[in-house]
Structure formats: C-alpha cells, structure tokens
Design a protein around this motif. Sequence first.
Motif, short mmCIF file in Angstrom:
data_model
loop_
_atom_site.label_atom_id
_atom_site.label_comp_id
_atom_site.label_asym_id
_atom_site.label_seq_id
_atom_site.Cartn_x
_atom_site.Cartn_y
_atom_site.Cartn_z
N GLU B 156 55.19 42.15 23.57
CA GLU B 156 55.32 42.47 22.25
C GLU B 156 53.93 42.75 21.49
O GLU B 156 53.45 43.43 20.82
CB GLU B 156 56.44 41.80 21.35
N GLU B 160 51.91 45.70 20.30
CA GLU B 160 51.62 45.99 18.89
C GLU B 160 50.47 45.83 18.40
O GLU B 160 50.04 45.54 17.37
CB GLU B 160 52.98 45.38 18.07
N ARG B 162 48.79 42.88 18.39
CA ARG B 162 48.87 41.90 17.13
C ARG B 162 47.94 40.56 17.78
O ARG B 162 48.02 39.53 16.95
CB ARG B 162 50.30 41.43 17.30
N ARG B 193 54.08 41.52 12.64
CA ARG B 193 54.04 43.04 12.70
C ARG B 193 53.41 43.67 11.71
O ARG B 193 53.02 44.87 11.78
CB ARG B 193 55.41 43.23 12.92
#
Lengths: 84, 234
Positions: B156, B160, B162, B193
Amino acid sequence: MRATVHVRLKKSVLDPQGQAIHHAIRTLGYESIREIRQGKYFEIELEDDVSPERARALLEQLARDVLANPVLEEYWVQIEEESE
Amino acid sequence: MKFGVVVFPGSNCDHDAYHVISKVLGQPVDFIWHEQTTLGEYDAVILPGGFSYGDYLRAGALARFSPIMGAVREFAARGGFVLGICNGFQILCESGLLPGALMRNRGRRFLCQFVHVRVEATDTPFTHLYRPGQVLYLPIAHGEGNYYCDPETLAELRREHRIVFRYCDANGRVTEAANPNGSLDNIAGICNRERNVLGMMPHPERAAEEILGSSDGRALFQSLALVLAAMARE
C-alpha cells in the motif's frame, strides 16, 4: 487476583536481542541451545471483586492496546486462579 | 503562520526544532507541553526526537497516551501538518497516525552518524522543494529505527507513493549496505494517505545550517513554510 501477560515478537519478526543472547550463550559452551527469543512478562494484580472472565477480557484489551504492539508482537494472558 | 513543538518528558531535540523554526526560518514557534489537552492556533506541529518516557515499554508507546496526543490526532484529521522526527516518528506509529512500527536496529547498536537518504516523494508539503531522487546528507541517532510493517501495508505504501525517504549510498543507490538499521525496503520516512503527516528517522532539524555539517534538512522546513504562506494568502 493475580494475572500475567506475556508479550513476545511474532515468529516472523527478527529478534536481534535474542540472537545476541544466544550467541553469547553459545560462546559459554551451551551448545545444545538452538534458539533464544526474548520477550516481556507483566505481573498484574487485580482488585478482588473482579471475576476471572472479566479479568481476562480486561487484560486481553490491555495487552492489545498498550502492553503489546500488534504490528510486531503477540501476547497471551494467564489468570492465576485458572491455572491452579 | 505558527509552529508548535510538543515537549514530552524525555524529548531532547525540541530545542533543535524550535531553533530551526525561529532562527533559520524566522517564523513564530511555541513549545507545547504534553499535558495540554488542546493545541490552539497552530498550522504545523512537530513531534521532536528524544526518549519520551525513557522509551519505557516501547519507544513512543507511552507518549501516545499523553493528553496532547488526542489534540494532535484531531489536528491531523483536520488536515493540520504533523512532522514526527525520530522519537516523533515512533510516537506517530504507536499512535496509529502512521502504519508499521520501529524495531530495535538490526545490528542492535545505537546509531549516531550521518547517512544518505534519497527523496522518493516530492509531492508532499514537506518535500516539494527537493528534486525527485535528490540525495540528502542527514544525521541519524537512534536505537530503534528499524522500520517494519506487514507485506500488505508495504504494498500500500508503495502503491500510494507514501515512502518519502529511503536510505541510500552517496550516489543515490538504495542498497542493503546503505541500510543502517535493517529497515524494510530501506525506509527512512513515510507519510499518511492524505500526505499531511510525515514521520522520519533522520534529523533534518540538526542539518539545517552549514556549520552543523549539512544544510540538506533546511528545505524540508522551507517547503512547509511555503505551503503555509500560500494557504494564508488564500
């Protein structure tokens, strides 16, 4: 009522402290010891009017929210009356 | 524009952060004692490095229950900018404001040294003045900086974009040899996020002036100040 909470790193997580202890112990000549993993142990005193069921629920929550970090660690709760 | 630096019992980089904001950026800044339950009118909050609560239980684990953290959580949820440096990063992870956890360094030793990190994401309010892939020279000082998360979380973070900083060598190569503490995927810093919460193990506040050996950290604070100035004009 007395209870204990054990916290240890998940099996999938490297334990450098346990490895260091193991290495030191091997150099002392304890060759039969294959692995050591270090954990934590909490001794907890509960008020007398708490039932074992309530104590277990309380400590499961405490372990999950505070005593252990579920990202890295697993825990188990032991109520002393139950184990006797 | 106003910055706040949260002071926990055991914080020890609070004055460094305060110095950078007040003297290098020339912006107003306050110390915020951890027992406060409200934050007041701040635009950005810094959780500084140190050893809050002596690192008892786990690094950052007890600071998470400080009264101020409820207000920090609300501030972050409203879109306020939160920067966690070193122990501040550990506190953000323990608080659930960032995913994952910081474990004992792979080599077990406390590391106090300069490292190179590569800027992986410049689309954050903290890093937009850097070039993508820019190599920064920043100090680290930690015993628990070994970033860990489960494979789903890592996927994730990558998807994203990140992962904001990764440990690298002087040429910007992200290698195992350039990983000082065993961090998963050489992760040195991540954001949430919404990209308003950044946690990082290296200390940009200790590398914002040439006299300290590097000024590579200065643009991080300047990035934030520019965003805040633009927001104030709107």
